[in-house]
Scaffold this motif. Structure first.
Motif, mmCIF file in Angstrom:
data_model
loop_
_atom_site.group_PDB
_atom_site.id
_atom_site.type_symbol
_atom_site.label_atom_id
_atom_site.label_comp_id
_atom_site.label_asym_id
_atom_site.label_seq_id
_atom_site.Cartn_x
_atom_site.Cartn_y
_atom_site.Cartn_z
ATOM 1 N N LEU A 145 0.827 -1.202 0.000
ATOM 2 C CA LEU A 145 0.000 0.000 0.000
ATOM 3 C C LEU A 145 0.863 1.254 0.000
ATOM 4 C CD1 LEU A 145 -2.823 -1.088 2.434
ATOM 5 C CD2 LEU A 145 -3.113 -0.345 0.081
ATOM 6 N N VAL A 146 1.978 1.162 0.714
ATOM 7 C CA VAL A 146 2.926 2.286 0.722
ATOM 8 C C VAL A 146 3.458 2.509 -0.688
ATOM 9 C CG1 VAL A 146 5.188 3.026 1.564
ATOM 10 C CG2 VAL A 146 3.561 1.987 3.124
ATOM 11 N N ARG A 147 3.716 1.404 -1.385
ATOM 12 C CA ARG A 147 4.217 1.543 -2.759
ATOM 13 C C ARG A 147 3.191 2.224 -3.659
ATOM 14 N NH1 ARG A 147 6.231 -4.115 -2.263
ATOM 15 N NH2 ARG A 147 4.563 -4.716 -3.677
ATOM 16 N N VAL A 148 1.906 1.908 -3.470
ATOM 17 C CA VAL A 148 0.875 2.550 -4.297
ATOM 18 C C VAL A 148 0.898 4.056 -4.086
ATOM 19 C CG1 VAL A 148 -1.599 2.804 -4.709
ATOM 20 C CG2 VAL A 148 -0.662 0.580 -4.175
ATOM 21 N N ALA A 149 0.977 4.453 -2.815
ATOM 22 C CA ALA A 149 0.957 5.884 -2.493
ATOM 23 C C ALA A 149 2.100 6.597 -3.189
ATOM 24 C CB ALA A 149 1.033 6.068 -0.978
ATOM 25 N N PHE A 150 3.293 6.034 -3.080
ATOM 26 C CA PHE A 150 4.438 6.723 -3.656
ATOM 27 C C PHE A 150 4.430 6.681 -5.176
ATOM 28 C CE2 PHE A 150 6.838 8.454 -0.296
ATOM 29 C CZ PHE A 150 6.544 7.697 0.829
ATOM 30 N N THR A 151 3.941 5.579 -5.751
ATOM 31 C CA THR A 151 3.846 5.522 -7.210
ATOM 32 C C THR A 151 2.919 6.618 -7.709
ATOM 33 O OG1 THR A 151 4.120 3.129 -7.080
ATOM 34 C CG2 THR A 151 3.344 4.016 -9.159
ATOM 35 N N THR A 152 1.792 6.789 -7.012
ATOM 36 C CA THR A 152 0.827 7.806 -7.427
ATOM 37 C C THR A 152 1.439 9.197 -7.364
ATOM 38 O OG1 THR A 152 -0.835 6.387 -6.422
ATOM 39 C CG2 THR A 152 -1.529 8.590 -7.075
ATOM 40 N N MET A 153 2.107 9.499 -6.263
ATOM 41 C CA MET A 153 2.707 10.826 -6.131
ATOM 42 C C MET A 153 3.789 11.047 -7.179
ATOM 43 S SD MET A 153 1.540 12.651 -3.478
ATOM 44 C CE MET A 153 0.037 12.394 -4.350
ATOM 45 N N THR A 154 4.540 9.989 -7.481
ATOM 46 C CA THR A 154 5.601 10.141 -8.472
ATOM 47 C C THR A 154 5.016 10.359 -9.862
ATOM 48 O OG1 THR A 154 6.931 8.657 -7.117
ATOM 49 C CG2 THR A 154 7.748 9.138 -9.325
ATOM 50 N N PHE A 155 3.919 9.674 -10.172
ATOM 51 C CA PHE A 155 3.245 9.962 -11.445
ATOM 52 C C PHE A 155 2.837 11.430 -11.484
ATOM 53 C CE2 PHE A 155 3.185 6.393 -13.976
ATOM 54 C CZ PHE A 155 2.710 5.246 -13.366
ATOM 55 N N ALA A 156 2.315 11.905 -10.342
ATOM 56 C CA ALA A 156 1.863 13.295 -10.304
ATOM 57 C C ALA A 156 2.990 14.260 -10.613
ATOM 58 C CB ALA A 156 1.250 13.603 -8.935
ATOM 59 N N ILE A 157 4.191 13.980 -10.075
ATOM 60 C CA ILE A 157 5.268 14.945 -10.260
ATOM 61 C C ILE A 157 5.792 14.965 -11.688
ATOM 62 C CG2 ILE A 157 7.362 13.633 -9.717
ATOM 63 C CD1 ILE A 157 8.156 15.866 -7.819
ATOM 64 N N ALA A 158 5.451 13.936 -12.460
ATOM 65 C CA ALA A 158 5.869 13.929 -13.864
ATOM 66 C C ALA A 158 5.151 15.012 -14.647
ATOM 67 C CB ALA A 158 5.590 12.569 -14.474
ATOM 68 N N ILE A 159 3.955 15.357 -14.193
ATOM 69 C CA ILE A 159 3.131 16.277 -14.982
ATOM 70 C C ILE A 159 3.711 17.683 -15.049
ATOM 71 C CG2 ILE A 159 0.841 17.323 -15.122
ATOM 72 C CD1 ILE A 159 -0.220 14.614 -14.070
ATOM 73 N N PRO A 160 4.035 18.328 -13.923
ATOM 74 C CA PRO A 160 4.616 19.673 -14.067
ATOM 75 C C PRO A 160 5.919 19.669 -14.851
ATOM 76 C CG PRO A 160 4.581 18.992 -11.748
ATOM 77 C CD PRO A 160 3.821 17.988 -12.497
ATOM 78 N N SER A 161 6.708 18.598 -14.741
ATOM 79 C CA SER A 161 7.954 18.561 -15.509
ATOM 80 C C SER A 161 7.665 18.527 -16.995
ATOM 81 C CB SER A 161 8.780 17.327 -15.127
ATOM 82 O OG SER A 161 8.763 17.138 -13.747
ATOM 83 N N GLY A 162 6.664 17.725 -17.360
ATOM 84 C CA GLY A 162 6.292 17.652 -18.774
ATOM 85 C C GLY A 162 5.775 18.986 -19.289
ATOM 86 N N ILE A 163 4.995 19.652 -18.455
ATOM 87 C CA ILE A 163 4.439 20.962 -18.844
ATOM 88 C C ILE A 163 5.556 21.926 -19.196
ATOM 89 C CG2 ILE A 163 3.341 23.006 -17.848
ATOM 90 C CD1 ILE A 163 1.422 21.115 -16.442
ATOM 91 N N LYS A 164 6.639 21.879 -18.393
ATOM 92 C CA LYS A 164 7.726 22.815 -18.649
ATOM 93 C C LYS A 164 8.328 22.578 -20.034
ATOM 94 C CE LYS A 164 10.099 24.547 -15.086
ATOM 95 N NZ LYS A 164 9.264 25.561 -14.424
ATOM 96 N N VAL A 165 8.479 21.302 -20.405
ATOM 97 C CA VAL A 165 9.069 21.015 -21.719
ATOM 98 C C VAL A 165 8.191 21.588 -22.824
ATOM 99 C CG1 VAL A 165 9.706 19.190 -23.322
ATOM 100 C CG2 VAL A 165 10.290 18.980 -20.914
ATOM 101 N N PHE A 166 6.885 21.414 -22.685
ATOM 102 C CA PHE A 166 5.999 21.949 -23.726
ATOM 103 C C PHE A 166 6.018 23.476 -23.743
ATOM 104 C CE2 PHE A 166 4.743 18.247 -25.622
ATOM 105 C CZ PHE A 166 4.374 17.287 -24.709
ATOM 106 N N ASN A 167 6.098 24.096 -22.577
ATOM 107 C CA ASN A 167 6.180 25.549 -22.558
ATOM 108 C C ASN A 167 7.443 26.044 -23.254
ATOM 109 O OD1 ASN A 167 3.838 25.518 -21.077
ATOM 110 N ND2 ASN A 167 4.536 26.973 -19.558
ATOM 111 N N TRP A 168 8.576 25.357 -23.006
ATOM 112 C CA TRP A 168 9.813 25.784 -23.662
ATOM 113 C C TRP A 168 9.708 25.629 -25.176
ATOM 114 C CZ3 TRP A 168 12.346 22.602 -19.378
ATOM 115 C CH2 TRP A 168 12.744 23.433 -18.319
ATOM 116 N N LEU A 169 9.140 24.486 -25.589
ATOM 117 C CA LEU A 169 8.990 24.259 -27.033
ATOM 118 C C LEU A 169 8.139 25.355 -27.656
ATOM 119 C CD1 LEU A 169 8.351 20.455 -27.615
ATOM 120 C CD2 LEU A 169 10.170 21.862 -28.579
ATOM 121 N N THR A 170 7.030 25.673 -27.005
ATOM 122 C CA THR A 170 6.122 26.667 -27.566
ATOM 123 C C THR A 170 6.751 28.055 -27.585
ATOM 124 O OG1 THR A 170 4.393 25.340 -26.573
ATOM 125 C CG2 THR A 170 3.721 27.426 -27.518
ATOM 126 N N THR A 171 7.712 28.275 -26.693
ATOM 127 C CA THR A 171 8.408 29.560 -26.721
ATOM 128 C C THR A 171 9.131 29.753 -28.051
ATOM 129 O OG1 THR A 171 8.753 29.375 -24.348
ATOM 130 C CG2 THR A 171 10.058 31.030 -25.490
#
Lengths: 235, 844
Positions: free
Chosen positions: B305-331
């Motif tokens: 169950l601990v692994r599920v929690a951390f996997t979920t949070m780690t998936f979440a943190i991928a999103i803002p990082s991805g957003i930054k790449v798209f923002n740079w590209l669009t610049t």
């Protein structure tokens, strides 16, 4: 308010079904491989998108290019873009969660449905302080390591033969003052062997062949030299 | 810049500078020296792994230090200091700081000068335990260098905490009031969030490795103790280590994100796309980075169950990082892209970082992590992000700001060769790593199964390409410095049609708008420089004590018996700097700290020679360590003596800011986490203690009632402290002195009682650390919690004495008494911690 509640329930129920263990196929390694392939497809698609846009923008908007129109992106479009790609990213993540969570629980049972295990044979696997593996079989025999000199480096091999389609429970045991990790890629197994704790793993090997055992947690001087073969044969 | 060239010719200036730009340059030099050696170690690794045979090292034991030091130095002594250096170099100007410098210019100097000594400790250590230093390996391995490694990292942790508080205060409170949060350059945001992460996470690793030091030297039983039954809680170390180290990896990458935003927008001639989204992404990454640490521990057997929690949070943190790449590209869209070398690095970053992020996604999925954890896949993942990512951003930024640093352009052709060799090397090696991992090749291997040889050789080729490219980097910069084209037009740098575009400096703006003249002076402070050297003295003291077997149980073995030449040469260079500074300071008050600088450097050299060459120092080896603490205290006395005599008019900060308690609150944030973790560790140890190692009822072994009385004494001291602050707020100087005096007395009684209690307990042998003590796990938790608290009380008393002496001279009045309030807040905090500790340790 009601719409929000029902939307939440709509998402919660599949999420719960995802995280609870399910009974499905018996061989985990095909699920692992499928997951790997799927993630690779998704990753490749994302990478392709990024690289294509990257190359395209670099080419189209290089400073020599006089013909292109260099317009500002209007605010409404930029908002749509940002919301759009955030939503797509979230969707991809949800899909990956949906596909991976059902088999997440099965690390200690390296097959999807533990109820498939009938009469597992229990073997105690010891990671020693002299950087070797040892197997303690139920009949009292201990499989000892064999030292092989490879290219002026001594490697310790401890080999075991398992029967195909037979369930095994490995209980890990370590008296060394460092952590080892039992890693057999061919059987999709990795489990840290921590002194003071007895991690365990139950699995059914389903393919005949030889699988390499490597230590996967840095344990000191002979970390790369404690190995073995896990051979799977027909019954 | 006014004083280019002079910095490197003036030891006095180097040691005493309080100018953020100069300190920034010194950070760069230190980082690149460390990077060169760490890079050589990487080449050694790759050379060794060309074939499965022993190609250079005799065996795994010999080989262990290479990857440990490569990793440790690159993380702590290259990437993080590069971020700090760039921050120093740019941020005061980017925020138009009111004092045209960092908020605390002198502490800035102190933070920097701790790092060369920290680097020395780490290099001398040759520790063979991996940069992660997992227990019980790090406790049970006999190499004495491990203690040095620990001490070096604690020093670097203190340095980065001081630096981070400085950045937070500069950005939050030191900037021009007309610049709003959402006007700030993204590099400022990146550094701001990075600094908060460092302040809140560093205590965790400091505690973890200090606990390893204690297990090694003081017979404690935090992780492993043979006389307590062996392993006690080895996995607890991993939680503590990764609670810091996960935010640390974001610390390594967020300043780089900021620099990439600068470079892409400059060279594409566009504003960054989606500024608000970028800021939101920084904040999201910052918060989430604290919630994902156990994704490094999926194979340890933790609860699913601990692994599920951390996997979920780690998936979440991928999103803002991805957003930054798209923002740079669009610049880039609609831009007018010029492909200067800095832009090449920034563009390459986009793809390399994406590759790194993608490889990271795989290992977050637990079933896939089974195959990929602790293999070269992970090594590929983090090298894509840190080497092909962060380090590239710093290359690009240094090229871009080279005209600002030197007034000259770098040499273009060599810089392009650097870029192409570097990028091809990156792709070759890190792709090889990823494929090796996919095929199951584990990390930290000295030899390997034959089938992996091809990919290892591919990785080695790429590594040597990267090593070669470094030479072109240095050639390009230095050729530019000595013979390069001078900058003609600072408003049209690199033909971009724009300059650096820093906001108008505060002093200029005040002059223009209000006719006010704001005078800012960057004065030298050798006290600050000597603080950096002198603060290393307790660490040399610990080293001397550990190395000569003073502690209960030392894992001291295998100390080499030859004189370590490189460390002595390094210290000799620092000694020469101090002598140079001393010579220039004769006749001024600066001579005293310069003398301390010389003394502390000489003492350090003696320790290195003595401990490492096993030469008995006048037959008093065991006490030489204590001598360090004496010199350290003497320095404190001398410093306070000088400071209290100086007539301090209101500083620039005072003129524009009222109520400066935020400074101490920021520091207390770090302390809150520190004690929070100590308390948490105590609770975890109690929950996991093997039967017989934890006492069932504390009142049987501890003097609960007398300590309750002692607690009351401490509470009284808080009361008198509050009265003291109240008094000076009304301008009552006599009462201030009186109540400060009472507070010191109460505090001293508290400490005296604690020392008495420790001696008693050691004598009784139940709550003690000697072999055969009844409750080893309980004792370890008891001493680390009360011990660290007691040290904080001691430091508080020293600070109180200083404030008391100043108050007696009438140094505080109704309007200006910030230091009284600072000490007051610190004192109340320490007292509150004691109330909680007493309850948990003695009562519950």
């Amino acid at each position: 308010m009601q719409r929000k509640v029902s939307l939440f329930a709509f998402l919660l129920i599949p999420f719960l079904t995802m995280v609870l263990p399910t009974s499905a196929e018996s061989d985990l390694s095909s699920s692992y491989n499928q997951l790997f392939m799927l993630l690779s497809l998704v990753s490749f698609a994302v990478l392709l998108l990024v690289v294509v846009l990257w190359v395209y923008f670099m080419y189209k908007f290089r400073e020599d290019n006089e013909e292109v129109e260099r317009e500002e992106i209007p605010h409404s479009t930029s908002r749509k873009l940002e919301v759009g790609w955030t939503a797509v990213a979230i969707l991809i993540i949800i899909i990956l969660m949906a596909l991976s969570y059902p088999i997440l629980f099965n690390e200690t049972t390296a097959a999807e449905d533990p109820s498939n295990f009938q009469n597992p044979i229990t073997i105690v696997v010891e990671g020693t302080a002299s950087w070797t593996w040892k197997y303690h079989l139920p009949n009292g025999t201990v499989i000892e390591p064999v030292v092989v000199q490879k290219d002026a480096v001594d490697v310790h091999f401890t080999n075991i033969t398992l029967t195909k389609d037979q369930a095994y429970t490995f209980i890990f045991f370590n008296t060394a003052p460092f952590i080892h990790s039992y890693f057999v890629k061919g059987l999709n197994i990795k489990m840290d062997v921590v002194p003071g704790t007895n991690n365990s793993l139950t699995f059914i090997p389903t393919k005949v062949g030889a699988n390499e055992l490597l230590c996967a947690e840095f344990c000191g001087a002979l970390h790369s030299q404690m190995r073995g073969w896990v051979n799977v044969e027909e019954a | 810049m006014d004083h280019e060239g002079m910095l490197w010719k003036s030891p006095r200036r180097m040691l005493g500078s309080t100018d953020a730009q100069e300190i920034g340059l010194m950070y760069f030099v230190l980082s690149f020296i460390n990077a060169s050696f760490a890079g050589l170690y990487a080449l050694l690794i790759r050379f060794e792994l060309w074939t499965p045979e022993a190609n250079y090292f005799d065996g795994g034991a010999d080989y262990g230090a290479t990857f440990t030091l490569h990793g440790t130095v690159m993380v702590f002594l290259v990437i993080v200091p590069l971020g700090a250096g760039m921050g120093n170099y740019l941020i005061p100007r980017l925020v138009a700081a009111t004092n045209a410098d960092m908020y605390w210019p002198k502490w800035n100097n102190v933070a920097f000068w701790m790092l060369p000594i920290a680097s020395l400790f780490v290099w001398m250590s040759q520790a063979p335990i991996g940069w992660t230093a997992y227990t019980p390996l790090s406790v049970s391995t006999g190499e004495p260098g491990i203690d040095l490694w620990i001490l070096g990292l604690v020093m670097s942790g203190i340095s980065s905490t001081i630096g981070s508080i400085n950045f937070v205060l500069t950005i939050w409170k030191g900037r021009d009031p007309t610049i709003g949060w959402m006007d700030l350059d993204l590099f400022v945001w990146g550094t701001f969030i990075t600094s908060i992460l460092l302040i809140l996470s560093t205590p965790s690793i400091v505690i973890a490795i200090v606990m390893v030091f204690f297990d090694r030297n003081l017979n404690t039983a935090f992780f492993y103790n043979p006389s307590a039954g062996g392993p006690t809680a080895p996995i607890m170390y991993q939680h503590l280590f990764w609670f810091f180290s996960h935010p640390e990896v974001y610390v390594m990458v967020m300043p780089a994100f900021g620099l990439i935003s600068i470079l892409i927008s400059k060279y594409a001639r566009r504003k960054i796309f989606g500024y608000q989204g970028m800021v939101g992404a920084f904040i999201a990454i910052g918060v989430l980075s604290f919630l994902v640490w156990a994704h490094h521990m999926y194979a340890t057997g933790i609860n699913p169950l601990v692994r599920v929690a951390f996997t979920t949070m780690t998936f979440a943190i991928a999103i803002p990082s991805g957003i930054k790449v798209f923002n740079w590209l669009t610049t880039l869209y609609g831009g007018k892209i010029k492909f200067g070398t800095p832009m090449l690095f920034a563009l390459s970053f986009l793809v390399m970082f994406t590759l790194g992020g993608i490889t990271g996604m795989y290992v977050n999925i637990v079933p896939l992590d089974i195959t990929l954890h602790d293999t070269y896949w992970v090594v590929g993942h983090f090298h894509f992000i840190v080497a092909a990512g962060s380090l590239q951003a710093f290359f690009g930024a240094i090229y871009y700001y080279w005209p600002d640093m030197t007034g000259k352009y770098y040499h273009d052709l060599t810089s392009k060769i650097h870029f192409w060799l570097w990028s091809l090397g990156n792709l070759t090696t890190f792709t090889a790593f990823t494929l090796l991992g996919m095929n199951g090749m584990p990390r930290r291997y000295f030899t390997y199964p034959d089938k992996f040889q091809g990919l290892h050789q591919m990785a080695t080729v790429g590594a040597f390409m990267m090593g070669l490219s470094f030479i072109f980097f240095f050639v390009s910069l230095f050729w530019g410095y000595f013979k390069g084209e001078e900058v003609e037009d600072y408003d049209n740098l690199f033909g971009l049609g724009s300059g650096y575009n820093f906001p108008p400096p505060f002093a200029e703006r005040m002059e223009e708008e209000n006719g006010e003249s704001v005078h800012v002076e960057h004065s030298l402070s050798l006290w600050a420089g000597s603080a950096g050297s002198v603060l290393s003295l307790p660490f040399f003291g610990f080293l001397a004590l550990a190395g000569t077997g003073f502690f209960y149980r030392g894992y001291v073995k295998n100390i080499p018996s030859d004189l370590p030449i490189f460390p002595l040469v390094f210290m000799a260079v620092i000694l020469i700097l101090w002598i140079g500074a001393f010579v220039k300071s004769i006749g001024e008050s600066d001579a005293v700290p310069a003398l301390f600088g010389i003394i502390s450097t000489l003492l350090a050299m003696l320790t290195i020679a003595g401990v490492f060459a096993r030469r008995s120092l006048l037959g008093y080896s065991n006490y030489i360590g204590l001598a360090f603490f004496v010199v350290f205290l003497l320095w404190i006395a001398a410093f306070f003596n000088t400071e209290s005599k100086e007539d301090k008019g209101p500083s620039v900060i005072d003129q524009y800011k009222q109520g400066r308690n935020w400074e101490i609150w920021t520091f207390l944030a770090s302390e809150t986490i520190f004690f929070g973790i100590l308390i948490g560790v105590g609770l975890a140890m109690r929950a996991n203690a093997a039967p017989g190692t934890w006492v069932a009822d504390q009142s049987e072994v501890l003097a609960v009632l007398p300590t309750a009385g002692n607690t009351f004494v401490l509470i009284c001291s808080s009361f008198t402290m509050a009265k003291a602050v109240e008094a000076i707020k009304k301008g009552n100087k006599d009462d201030l002195v009186k109540y400060l005096g009472y507070t010191i007395i109460f505090g001293s009684i508290f400490i005296g009682f604690q020392i008495f209690e420790y001696i008693n307990l050691a004598h009784e042998g139940e709550v003690a650390l000697q072999a055969g003590a009844t409750y080893p796990v309980f004792s370890s938790a008891f001493y680390i919690q009360t011990g660290f608290h007691g040290t904080h009380v001691l430091v508080g008393i020293i600070l109180l004495i200083f404030v008391f002496l100043r108050a007696r001279q009438g140094g505080y009045d109704e309007e200006h008494h910030e230091y009284v309030e600072f000490v007051g807040l610190y004192w109340h905090f320490v007292d509150l911690v004691w109330i909680i500790l007493f309850t948990i340790v003695y009562l519950l």
